[in-house]
Design an enzyme around this catalytic site. Structure first.
Site, PDB file in Angstrom:
ATOM      1  N   THR A 467      43.415  40.820  38.124  1.00  0.00           N
ATOM      2  CA  THR A 467      44.268  40.445  37.002  1.00  0.00           C
ATOM      3  C   THR A 467      43.491  40.025  35.763  1.00  0.00           C
ATOM      4  OG1 THR A 467      44.469  38.331  38.156  1.00  0.00           O
ATOM      5  CG2 THR A 467      46.331  39.847  38.301  1.00  0.00           C
ATOM      6  N   GLU A 468      42.223  39.670  35.940  1.00  0.00           N
ATOM      7  CA  GLU A 468      41.371  39.336  34.789  1.00  0.00           C
ATOM      8  C   GLU A 468      39.929  39.675  35.126  1.00  0.00           C
ATOM      9  OE1 GLU A 468      41.634  35.432  33.092  1.00  0.00           O
ATOM     10  OE2 GLU A 468      43.796  35.273  33.386  1.00  0.00           O
ATOM     11  N   ASN A 469      39.296  40.461  34.275  1.00  0.00           N
ATOM     12  CA  ASN A 469      37.866  40.708  34.379  1.00  0.00           C
ATOM     13  C   ASN A 469      37.373  41.209  33.034  1.00  0.00           C
ATOM     14  OD1 ASN A 469      35.640  43.174  35.365  1.00  0.00           O
ATOM     15  ND2 ASN A 469      35.269  41.056  35.923  1.00  0.00           N
TER      16      ASN A 469
END
Length: 639
Positions: A467-469
């Protein structure tokens, strides 16, 4: 430089022997094995299921070079923890149907902080307090995403995204946070417009219910996440979202990175609401967040799943922790403790029903040493454990970086009580790791694969969406040729591809973030975006960075087909951004000229505005030129 992280065998144990220690974790026995190897050979950790110990869920042992010690060769996990593949690159493609996306959050991108009936959030109030945010910046206007729905969705379409993650601002649709007080229909209309635009362009909306912007009224009246009443208020907000948007939204995230909400909001005070309740605040906030997540999942499961056929998950952020010295059992245990005190703090209750045993042991022991009658870590009742366990249709993973971890004995006095000292770990970094932006964010791609395999091993290989990188930059000058971001995305996405090869069930990836945006206590000093946003221009125009073209090619090819093609993507992306840089520079020159004319014709404009918008950039430019001239003078004298 850090030492080599390997053990020369034969120093402690005889060849082929095994030492074992049993501990209890999450109600299950966990065995730690140390296996020796032939003298002179390195040993590296790997996971092992030992015969006769069926309840074990995580086993650590050692392996000799390319050959396991025979006494330890039993039922190994798919992932080989012994291999050092840090520099290798795997060319291949992702499974069919893999979802590619980008993300952002309400407070960081929307702006319109007091428009159309929106209520105050804790971040509205916190950012307006002097000294809380770098350069006293706020998210009042941020990217003006509230007014640029069609423009931003067109950027996503151009990028060929399959999904977009965004959050709903709780106070935008329920100004006080209490549903019975008032529902703001204009806020509902904004999210209707965004969802509909995404779907019209064949982009799947993945909606986060809480990305840190609690209604200020709830903070003032109840103390925010310190109060159990938040569970019901959050459930009512979520239920309204399911009711109004659930016919179109099929992927819901309850909380994004609750670790930051708890620790930075209620322990260190770096984030809103800015409370410093050392040693207790973070644990209490997390306890209520976990209960709120479970209640929302059950609400969807009983009231909406049958009609809407959607999924509810949570997004947890975590760094990987690698032991500094793999010959030191305390470092090995410290590295796991580091991960359990972040990712495991929330994931273990949701998947197994209770906090990690290591958290209960360490916080409980330190609480007793401080003379407290009960642990500072709250406990769940048997009924709550059963209610919380299994409340996750998919697990969102946010990951950015890695640390080397070693054991450290922290003081146990009541005055030194804190979440950080409870862990008894020290974090180290390798100075060779690239760090282009945020002071905490080092590029360590191999840690990503290890974290994903840890999740697979610990939690039964759940469905994962990354979901976040992403990676930030801190630059005084405008730079669209973000070659370091291309390298970061290339390496981290490739480690994710390797993890899928290992059998990890990753279904999608989200680049963080679509746009440069307000970065919490760092203001606008750090930029994570694929698209550059000119925050000095009131229209907040967007410009593609080189990473846009590179990521678009990764999406189009669903991975990395071959070396020649991937290198060609990078070359073309950098060539494209050079011309974009020139266009942006010309636009900024026009903007500066317009500001000068405005200041000339507006005698009431403040002196400080002139200093920040014109004088400072001019002085910086002249200083650079003077330094260059002086350097040339010195070089000529030397010759």
């Amino acid at each position: 430089m850090l030492p080599a992280f390997s053990l020369t065998a034969g120093t402690a144990l005889e060849k082929g022997s095994v030492s074992a220690a049993n501990v209890t974790r999450g109600g299950s026995e966990t065995c730690f094995f140390t296996c020796s190897a032939a003298p002179g050979k390195s040993l590296s950790p790997f996971r092992l299921r030992w015969p006769g110990c069926s309840k074990c869920n995580l086993h650590k042992a050692y392996r000799s070079g390319a050959e396991r010690v025979r006494n330890c060769a039993a039922d190994s996990e798919d992932f080989d923890w012994t291999k050092d593949e840090h520099g290798s690159f795997y060319y291949g493609t992702f499974p069919a149907g893999f979802s590619w996306g980008a993300g952002g959050s309400a407070y960081q991108t929307e702006g319109a902080w007091d428009k159309d009936g929106k209520g105050l959030s804790i971040w509205d109030v916190f950012s307006h307090k002097k000294g809380k945010i770098q350069q006293n910046e706020t998210g009042d206007s941020s990217c003006e995403g509230y007014y640029k729905v069609k423009d931003d969705v067109s950027l996503m379409k151009e990028l060929m995204l399959n999904h977009y993650i965004f959050s709903i601002s709780w106070p935008r649709i329920i100004p006080t946070g209490i549903k019975s007080d008032h529902i703001n229909e204009r806020g509902i209309q904004y999210y209707d417009q965004l969802i509909n635009q995404l779907l019209e362009n064949k982009i799947t909306p993945i909606v986060t219910l809480y990305h840190w912007d609690l209604p200020q009224f709830l903070q003032e009246k109840y103390g925010g996440w310190q109060n159990i009443s938040m569970v019901n208020h959050f459930n009512e907000f979520a239920n309204l979202c399911f009711e109004r948007f659930g016919n179109r939204v099929k992927h819901w995230i309850t909380f994004s990175n609750p670790w930051s909400v708890a620790v930075e909001g209620y322990e260190t005070g770096e984030h809103a609401p800015g409370l410093k309740l050392r040693g207790t605040g973070a644990y209490r906030a997390a306890h209520h967040i976990i209960k709120a997540h479970a209640k929302v999942w059950h609400t969807y499961d009983t009231q909406w799943r049958g009609k809407q056929r959607g999924l509810v998950g949570i997004s947890l952020s975590g760094d990987w922790g690698e032991p500094v010295d793999i010959s030191n059992q305390r470092d090995i245990e410290a590295s796991e403790r580091y991960v359990q005190f972040s990712l495991g703090w929330f994931a273990t209750p949701i998947f197994h029903g209770d906090y990690p045993q290591v958290m209960k042991d360490f916080v409980g022991r330190k609480s007793a040493q401080q003379g407290l009658g009960t642990s500072r870590l709250p406990s769940f009742s048997p009924q709550e454990k059963s209610y919380i366990k299994g409340t996750c249709d998919f697990l969102g993973i946010g990951h950015f970086t890695t640390r080397y971890i070693t054991h450290k004995n922290n003081p146990s006095g009541r005055s030194s009580s804190s979440f950080f000292t409870d862990r008894d770990v020290a974090e180290l970094v390798d100075p060779r790791w690239p760090d282009p932006g945020s002071e905490w964010l080092y590029s360590v791609p191999w840690g990503f694969r290890r974290l994903l395999n840890f999740v697979k091993t610990q939690y039964g290989n759940p469905t994962i969406y990354v979901t976040e990188n992403g990676v930030s930059e801190k630059m005084l000058c405008t730079e669209l040729c973000d070659d370091w971001r291309i390298q970061y995305f290339k390496d981290y996405i490739n480690e994710m591809l390797k993890a899928i090869k290992d059998g990890v069930n990753v279904k999608g990836y989200t680049a963080w973030s679509l746009l440069d945006k307000f970065e919490w206590d760092e203001g606008y000093s750090e930029r994570f975006g694929l698209y550059y946003v000119d925050f000095r221009n009131k229209n907040k125009p967007r410009y593609p960075k080189a990473s846009v073209q590179f990521y678009k090619q990764v999406i189009s090819s669903n991975g990395f087909p071959n070396q020649r093609e991937v290198e060609n993507w990078r070359r073309k992306a950098v060539e494209t951004c050079s011309s974009s840089n020139q266009l942006l520079a010309a636009e900024e020159q026009r903007s500066t000229a317009a500001n000068i004319l405005r200041l000339i014709h507006d005698p009431l404009t403040s002196h400080m505005e002139m200093v920040t918008e014109i004088v400072v950039p001019t002085v910086c430019t002249l200083s650079i030129l003077l330094c260059a001239v002086f350097l040339m003078f010195l070089l000529r004298r030397r010759n």
